[in-house]
Design a protein around this motif. Structure first.
Motif, short mmCIF file in Angstrom:
data_model
loop_
_atom_site.label_atom_id
_atom_site.label_comp_id
_atom_site.label_asym_id
_atom_site.label_seq_id
_atom_site.Cartn_x
_atom_site.Cartn_y
_atom_site.Cartn_z
N ILE A 1 0.85 -1.20 0.00
CA ILE A 1 0.00 0.00 0.00
C ILE A 1 0.88 1.24 0.00
N ARG A 2 0.60 2.15 -0.91
CA ARG A 2 1.22 3.48 -0.91
C ARG A 2 0.14 4.52 -0.68
N LEU A 3 0.49 5.58 0.01
CA LEU A 3 -0.44 6.69 0.23
C LEU A 3 -0.02 7.87 -0.63
N VAL A 4 -0.94 8.37 -1.44
CA VAL A 4 -0.63 9.45 -2.37
C VAL A 4 -1.66 10.56 -2.20
N ALA A 5 -1.29 11.75 -2.61
CA ALA A 5 -2.20 12.90 -2.55
C ALA A 5 -1.84 13.88 -3.64
N ASP A 6 -2.84 14.49 -4.25
CA ASP A 6 -2.59 15.50 -5.26
C ASP A 6 -1.98 16.74 -4.61
N ASP A 7 -1.07 17.36 -5.34
CA ASP A 7 -0.44 18.60 -4.87
C ASP A 7 -1.09 19.75 -5.62
N ASP A 8 -1.91 20.54 -4.93
CA ASP A 8 -2.62 21.64 -5.59
C ASP A 8 -2.38 22.93 -4.82
N SER A 9 -3.17 23.94 -5.12
CA SER A 9 -2.97 25.25 -4.49
C SER A 9 -3.25 25.23 -3.00
N GLU A 10 -3.96 24.19 -2.52
CA GLU A 10 -4.25 24.07 -1.10
C GLU A 10 -3.18 23.26 -0.37
N GLY A 11 -2.15 22.83 -1.12
CA GLY A 11 -1.07 22.10 -0.48
C GLY A 11 -1.04 20.63 -0.88
N HIS A 12 -0.33 19.86 -0.08
CA HIS A 12 -0.08 18.46 -0.39
C HIS A 12 -0.57 17.61 0.79
N ALA A 13 -1.87 17.77 1.13
CA ALA A 13 -2.45 17.10 2.30
C ALA A 13 -1.69 17.45 3.57
N ASP A 14 -1.29 18.70 3.68
CA ASP A 14 -0.45 19.12 4.81
C ASP A 14 -1.20 19.06 6.14
N ARG A 15 -2.48 19.42 6.14
CA ARG A 15 -3.26 19.33 7.37
C ARG A 15 -3.44 17.86 7.76
N PHE A 16 -3.65 17.01 6.76
CA PHE A 16 -3.79 15.58 7.03
C PHE A 16 -2.58 15.05 7.79
N TRP A 17 -1.38 15.33 7.29
CA TRP A 17 -0.19 14.76 7.91
C TRP A 17 0.10 15.38 9.27
N ALA A 18 -0.22 16.66 9.45
CA ALA A 18 -0.05 17.26 10.77
C ALA A 18 -0.98 16.57 11.78
N CYS A 19 -2.20 16.28 11.35
CA CYS A 19 -3.15 15.59 12.22
C CYS A 19 -2.65 14.19 12.56
N MET A 20 -2.23 13.44 11.53
CA MET A 20 -1.76 12.07 11.77
C MET A 20 -0.55 12.05 12.71
N LEU A 21 0.37 13.00 12.53
CA LEU A 21 1.54 13.08 13.41
C LEU A 21 1.12 13.37 14.85
N GLY A 22 0.16 14.29 15.02
CA GLY A 22 -0.30 14.62 16.37
C GLY A 22 -0.94 13.44 17.06
N VAL A 23 -1.79 12.70 16.33
CA VAL A 23 -2.43 11.52 16.92
C VAL A 23 -1.40 10.47 17.27
N SER A 24 -0.43 10.26 16.39
CA SER A 24 0.61 9.26 16.66
C SER A 24 1.44 9.63 17.88
N ALA A 25 1.70 10.92 18.05
CA ALA A 25 2.49 11.37 19.20
C ALA A 25 1.80 11.06 20.52
N ALA A 26 0.48 10.93 20.50
CA ALA A 26 -0.28 10.72 21.73
C ALA A 26 -0.44 9.26 22.10
N GLN A 27 0.15 8.35 21.34
CA GLN A 27 -0.12 6.93 21.57
C GLN A 27 0.57 6.36 22.80
N ILE A 28 1.69 6.94 23.20
CA ILE A 28 2.40 6.46 24.39
C ILE A 28 2.30 7.54 25.46
#
Length: 468
Positions: free
Chosen positions: A397-424
């Motif tokens: 599985i690869r995760l891909v996202a279109d890169d447009d004027s709104e960015g490159h799923a930047d909010r998505f990855w910030a959210c995922m990183l924040g959730v992951s940081a809270a796991q321990i």
């Protein structure tokens, strides 16, 4: 009695208003007046009941308290004046009903707004959930039904209630294919009267909108297709479906003033020029991560990025910051560790299995509804939905996202990183003074008061092993 409305309507609104079917469902483009027209339909029904010497009952179930209040203020109240109907309105009054407004937050009180019209007809507006749907016997209007949390459970609770001759009105814009609204709109039965008005039909019927300007402004093809051209999004490859995203939306999320002082985890997607620099702030409340703030900036210098992050550390009890260390992230991560300590800052290389692992942890939080995100933010919703899974020839599985004027799923990855940081969870340590030694008088580093000090409780020093 004339069927002409008491307020001017566009042609598509007139068709909806004059349709007196018992079961009526409409899919409308954003900001085309679907709630305005349906609340007119409701007031007109109350007026007809009053004129014939009777009374009726309507309940408006909206996706949130704010939307319920808007339906009452900008719809029912306005139309009642147009019909010259006297009304008593219980705004900001908590009406008592036999249900828990939100089973996930039983301590939170929602306000049910109610109008009593001339002749005794009543209209109540409140947030939707299966319990509120079950709590009334009346005509019902489901406003933005595709975005209701637990739409199928709401439907199962609701339909027996209206079976005794009551009317049902449903409106919404699309929200993917994983909800009850999609099933109702695409079914082939003759029971429902179905209306569909995209932006092109609305403008052709008189709505004053500049379509090219709107499309350029939204700057997101997928959001345009769904919100304005009413196309059902293909959810098969979406990492976060619209149903998952909207199920975790909450009116209380995204408001820094609601911070309760709990532990905070921050995810940071780093960018310098074209994409967005995003810091996503999550507070742990019980077992749910509440979004307290999302800071998104474009083309800001690294010193400003550092200043924003330092300010977030100052305002919140930040336990862990997870930063995208790939590409240009090496130096910001190194600098952040120097300012805030290596135990509070993780640099994460979003590559290969780590990238998939971080996204999987985040997706699980959405599936389990262990995260709350701001409600009704179209750009945020589109960004979270942008990432798609692609299956390679070997089955990986690869995760891909279109890169447009709104960015490159930047909010998505910030959210995922924040959730992951809270796991321990952070480990907290207590400290106790050492027993006095025989030669304590000759120890120049030992205070003469040490022997009198009680054991110290845990301080704010925490240790966390690396989460990634």
């Amino acid at each position: 009695m004339s069927n002409e409305p008491a307020v001017p309507l566009y042609l598509y609104q007139k068709r909806w208003f004059l349709d007196r079917s018992r079961f009526k469902i409409g899919m409308f483009a954003r900001q085309t007046g679907k709630t305005f027209t349906t609340t007119l339909d409701i007031v007109d029904d109350c007026f007809e009941a009053w004129a014939s010497g009777g009374r009726t009952r309507w309940v408006i179930l909206s996706r949130g308290e704010r939307q319920a209040k808007e339906a009452m203020e900008a719809g029912i109240k306005l139309h009642a004046k147009a019909y010259q109907l006297a009304y008593d309105m219980a705004i900001e009054e908590e009406l008592e009903y036999d249900f828990v407004p939100d089973p996930e937050r039983p301590d939170v009180k929602f306000k049910a707004l109610e109008v009593a019209l001339s002749g005794g007809s009543r209209i109540t507006a409140l947030p939707a959930n299966p319990d509120t749907a079950r709590g009334f016997s009346s005509n019902v209007f489901l406003d933005e039904f595709a975005f209701h949390r637990d739409s199928r459970e709401i439907w199962k609770a609701l339909f027996p209630v209206i079976s005794a001759g009551w009317k049902l009105r449903i409106t919404s814009t699309p929200n993917g294919k994983g909800n009850k609204f999609y099933e109702l709109m695409t079914a082939k039965d003759p029971v429902w009267s179905r209306h569909e008005v995209d932006i092109h039909k609305a403008v052709a019927d008189g709505l004053p909108r500049n379509i090219p300007e709107l499309r350029a402004g939204i700057s997101d093809n997928e959001a345009w297709d769904q919100e304005f051209e009413l196309k059902w999004a293909d959810e098969a490859s979406a990492w976060l479906t619209f149903e998952l995203i909207t199920a975790c939306e909450d009116e209380a999320a995204g408001d820094p003033s609601r911070y309760t002082g709990g532990p905070v985890y921050i995810g940071n997607d780093i960018a310098r020029r074209n994409n967005l620099w995003v810091a996503w702030v999550l507070e742990q409340v019980g077992d749910v991560l509440w979004t307290r703030e999302i800071v998104a900036r474009r083309n800001i210098p690294f010193r400003e990025q550092d200043a924003i992050m330092d300010e977030l550390f100052h305002r919140y009890n930040t336990v862990r910051l997870a930063m995208d260390q790939g590409g240009m992230g090496e130096k910001p991560v190194e600098d952040a560790k120097g300012r805030h300590g290596p135990l509070r800052v993780d640099g994460v290389l979003l590559q290969g299995s780590t990238r998939l692992n971080v996204a999987t942890i985040g997706k699980q939080a959405f599936e389990d509804r262990k995260i709350r995100i701001p409600m009704g933010d179209t750009a945020l919703r589109a960004d979270l939905h942008k990432v798609r899974k692609v299956i390679g020839e070997t089955g990986g599985i690869r995760l891909v996202a279109d890169d447009d004027s709104e960015g490159h799923a930047d909010r998505f990855w910030a959210c995922m990183l924040g959730v992951s940081a809270a796991q321990i969870a952070p480990e907290e340590f207590a400290y106790r003074s050492a027993a006095p030694s025989a030669n304590s008088e000759r120890n120049p580093l030992r205070s003469r008061h040490d022997d009198d000090q009680p054991a110290l409780g845990h301080d704010r020093c925490r240790f966390r092993p690396g989460a990634f």
